[in-house]
Design an enzyme around this catalytic site. Structure first.
Site, PDB file in Angstrom:
ATOM      1  N   GLU A 285       0.817  -1.221   0.000  1.00 51.21           N
ATOM      2  CA  GLU A 285       0.000   0.000   0.000  1.00 51.21           C
ATOM      3  C   GLU A 285       0.846   1.265   0.000  1.00 51.21           C
ATOM      4  OE1 GLU A 285      -3.794  -1.346   2.738  1.00 51.21           O
ATOM      5  OE2 GLU A 285      -2.267  -0.046   3.579  1.00 51.21           O
ATOM      6  N   PRO A 286       1.608   1.516  -1.034  1.00 56.86           N
ATOM      7  CA  PRO A 286       2.435   2.728  -1.029  1.00 56.86           C
ATOM      8  C   PRO A 286       1.612   3.977  -1.330  1.00 56.86           C
ATOM      9  CG  PRO A 286       2.635   1.600  -3.120  1.00 56.86           C
ATOM     10  CD  PRO A 286       1.728   0.750  -2.272  1.00 56.86           C
ATOM     11  N   ARG A 288       3.124   7.715  -0.346  1.00 57.82           N
ATOM     12  CA  ARG A 288       4.138   8.755  -0.540  1.00 57.82           C
ATOM     13  C   ARG A 288       5.006   8.526  -1.779  1.00 57.82           C
ATOM     14  NH1 ARG A 288       6.192  11.695   3.612  1.00 57.82           N
ATOM     15  NH2 ARG A 288       5.302  10.194   5.066  1.00 57.82           N
ATOM     16  N   ARG A 325       3.818  19.721   6.766  1.00 57.86           N
ATOM     17  CA  ARG A 325       4.797  18.725   7.219  1.00 57.86           C
ATOM     18  C   ARG A 325       5.984  19.314   7.998  1.00 57.86           C
ATOM     19  NH1 ARG A 325       7.410  15.861   4.170  1.00 57.86           N
ATOM     20  NH2 ARG A 325       7.436  13.974   5.416  1.00 57.86           N
ATOM     21  N   CYS A 356      -0.091  32.849  10.855  1.00 62.44           N
ATOM     22  CA  CYS A 356       0.270  33.500  12.122  1.00 62.44           C
ATOM     23  C   CYS A 356       0.741  32.476  13.144  1.00 62.44           C
ATOM     24  CB  CYS A 356      -0.918  34.285  12.645  1.00 62.44           C
ATOM     25  SG  CYS A 356      -1.362  35.597  11.527  1.00 62.44           S
TER      26      CYS A 356
HETATM   27  C1  PLP Z   1      -2.702   1.827   6.465  1.00 63.52           C
HETATM   28  C2  PLP Z   1      -1.751   2.610   5.645  1.00 63.52           C
HETATM   29  N1  PLP Z   1      -1.349   2.113   4.466  1.00 63.52           N
HETATM   30  C3  PLP Z   1      -0.512   2.799   3.661  1.00 63.52           C
HETATM   31  C4  PLP Z   1      -0.024   4.040   4.040  1.00 63.52           C
HETATM   32  C5  PLP Z   1       0.890   4.758   3.086  1.00 63.52           C
HETATM   33  O1  PLP Z   1       2.140   4.964   3.593  1.00 63.52           O
HETATM   34  P1  PLP Z   1       3.250   5.706   2.708  1.00 63.52           P
HETATM   35  O2  PLP Z   1       2.638   6.950   2.207  1.00 63.52           O
HETATM   36  O3  PLP Z   1       4.360   5.945   3.636  1.00 63.52           O
HETATM   37  O4  PLP Z   1       3.626   4.761   1.614  1.00 63.52           O
HETATM   38  C6  PLP Z   1      -0.388   4.589   5.264  1.00 63.52           C
HETATM   39  C7  PLP Z   1       0.156   5.898   5.673  1.00 63.52           C
HETATM   40  O5  PLP Z   1      -0.005   6.415   6.700  1.00 63.52           O
HETATM   41  C8  PLP Z   1      -1.281   3.845   6.092  1.00 63.52           C
HETATM   42  O6  PLP Z   1      -1.679   4.335   7.264  1.00 63.52           O
END
Ligand code: PLP
Length: 432
Positions: A285-286, A288, A325, A356
């Protein structure tokens, strides 16, 4: 080539960023479609086409808009959503329901109903009460749901504590305690409304070391063996989460996907072989890494405040409202003056936001050519968790997003107007 410098200007996927700033105004998010596609193709090559029975679900929390979800679907990725709003966007983008998985540590009844009505492929159950809710909704609707349990694998991650999620003391996931986990798994196996698929973990974000993924995978594999032995049940799916790190600054090490995925697959396959288990489907599940480096933000420099011997501040027309961030977890960024891209750095400035808050500093002590009001500051790697986390603090409008590809630019999110900011506000009769 996504990033180029021509005629003293920064170009992004073929578009002159100074022209983009003029045409669409600033602050502006600019996303390179080519870069997003390249990341999707990297997942295709290093995972989807390399291994059987695997999927990549883009964690859309990183950047969830109709246009982005269209790209993700076209490039053959599945989708992870974590709220009714993200799911609603997916539905509006006609994202195929069976390719959606629904995460989240506190899904409401309405959100679960929406997911079950749409027929999402997987619901990742994050706590023990959720299973009862899902069962009740399924009974009422005379349907079934495919579920995985998110566990907290109790591994410690080397990233900022605010983006680590796999340790025991976490709001996410079901703890590994025998008396909690196994009864709920037994329930899922027995419940007629539930198709129990397997186990999920997500241990943290912005990781450049594969050891924690591997440690968590060992925990998950041990669990599927235990499930097999206790319940004579074959787990069909394991979800190893996201978390693959990207390059924000020259100090960040970006590893290729194979650095994480090949050892994970080797471990999974050898474990299953050794214990006579059928290798489950593997899902990742990428978020970022799919979009971060594809995106830049453009801001116009306004007020400049020079404190000789102390610091020189150059303020931009956005800041923590379009990129929280740095304020949230001291994230570091690099950037350049997009209209002076070939000029040599002559001074050190701190790029500050206009909100602010003293913590509204985008980049501290960066080397730039002589800075003036009207210059365009481009921040790199803002594609993930920038627009997605934008806010209306100080009633600043959410910036527009343009998608660029080989010199062509299209607005995929229009700039918010002041009218839109107050559109849900009401003055009660008593105040009129
Ligand atoms: C359940 C789950 N899957 C996938 C991700 C994606 O992580 P990243 O954006 O680091 O790949 C997150 C990010 O918080 C998450 O909480």
């Amino acid at each position: 080539m996504i990033k180029e410098v021509k005629n003293n200007h920064l170009f992004w996927d073929g578009c002159d960023t100074v022209e983009l700033a003029k045409t669409y105004g600033t602050p502006l998010y600019v996303i390179s479609e080519t870069a997003v596609v390249n990341e999707c193709q990297a997942f295709q090559q290093s995972f989807i086409q390399k291994y059987e029975n695997v999927r990549v679900a883009y964690a859309s929390k990183a950047f969830n808009t109709l246009a982005m979800l269209k790209i993700i679907e076209r490039e053959g990725l599945c989708l992870d959503v974590v709220s009714g709003g993200e799911l609603f966007t997916a539905i509006k983008a006609d994202f195929p329901a069976e390719h959606i998985e629904f995460n989240g540590n506190n899904k409401s009844i309405e959100e679960l109903e929406m997911a079950i009505d749409y027929g999402v492929g997987r619901i990742i159950v994050d706590g023990i009460q959720e299973i009862e809710l899902i069962r009740a909704i399924c009974r009422q609707k005379d349907t079934t749901a495919n579920i995985l349990f998110r566990i907290t694998p109790e591994v410690n991650v080397s990233t900022h504590e605010f983006i680590s999620t796999g340790q025991k003391d976490s709001k996410f996931g079901i703890p590994l305690d025998e008396e909690i986990l196994f009864p709920v798994i037994q329930q899922a196996i027995d419940a007629p409304e539930i198709n129990f698929y397997g186990i999920h973990f997500h241990i943290g974000s912005q990781l450049s070391d594969n050891s924690t993924h591997l440690a968590a995978a060992r925990v998950a594999l041990g669990l599927i063996l235990e499930i097999n032995q206790r319940f004579d049940y074959t787990v069909k799916e394991l979800n190893y989460g996201g978390g693959f790190g990207v390059t924000y600054t020259k100090d960040d090490i970006r590893q290729p996907y194979s650095y994480f995925l090949d050892p994970l697959m080797a471990l999974t396959e050898s474990f299953c072989r050794e214990h006579g288990l059928t290798r489950p489907a593997i899902v990742i599940e990428p978020g970022r890494s799919v979009v971060a480096e594809a995106g830049i933000s453009l801001h116009t420099i306004g007020a400049i405040k020079d404190l000789p011997g102390i610091r020189k501040y150059a303020s931009i027309d956005g800041g923590m409202t379009d990129n929280i961030r740095p304020g949230l977890y001291q994230a570091q960024y690099e950037g350049i003056l997009a209209n002076k891209a070939e000029e040599t750095a002559t001074e050190t400035v701190t790029i500050s936001g206009k909100a602010c808050e003293s913590t509204d500093i985008l980049v501290k002590d960066i080397q730039v050519p002589t800075i003036e009001s009207g210059d365009i500051f481009a921040t790199f790697a803002t594609g993930a968790y920038g627009y997605a986390m934008a806010s209306n603090y100080n009633k600043l409008p959410i910036p527009a997003v343009v998608l660029v590809k080989e010199g062509q630019a299209d607005v995929i999110v229009a700039r918010q107007s002041y009218e839109q900011i107050i559109q849900n506000e009401r003055i009660p009769d008593t105040l009129k």
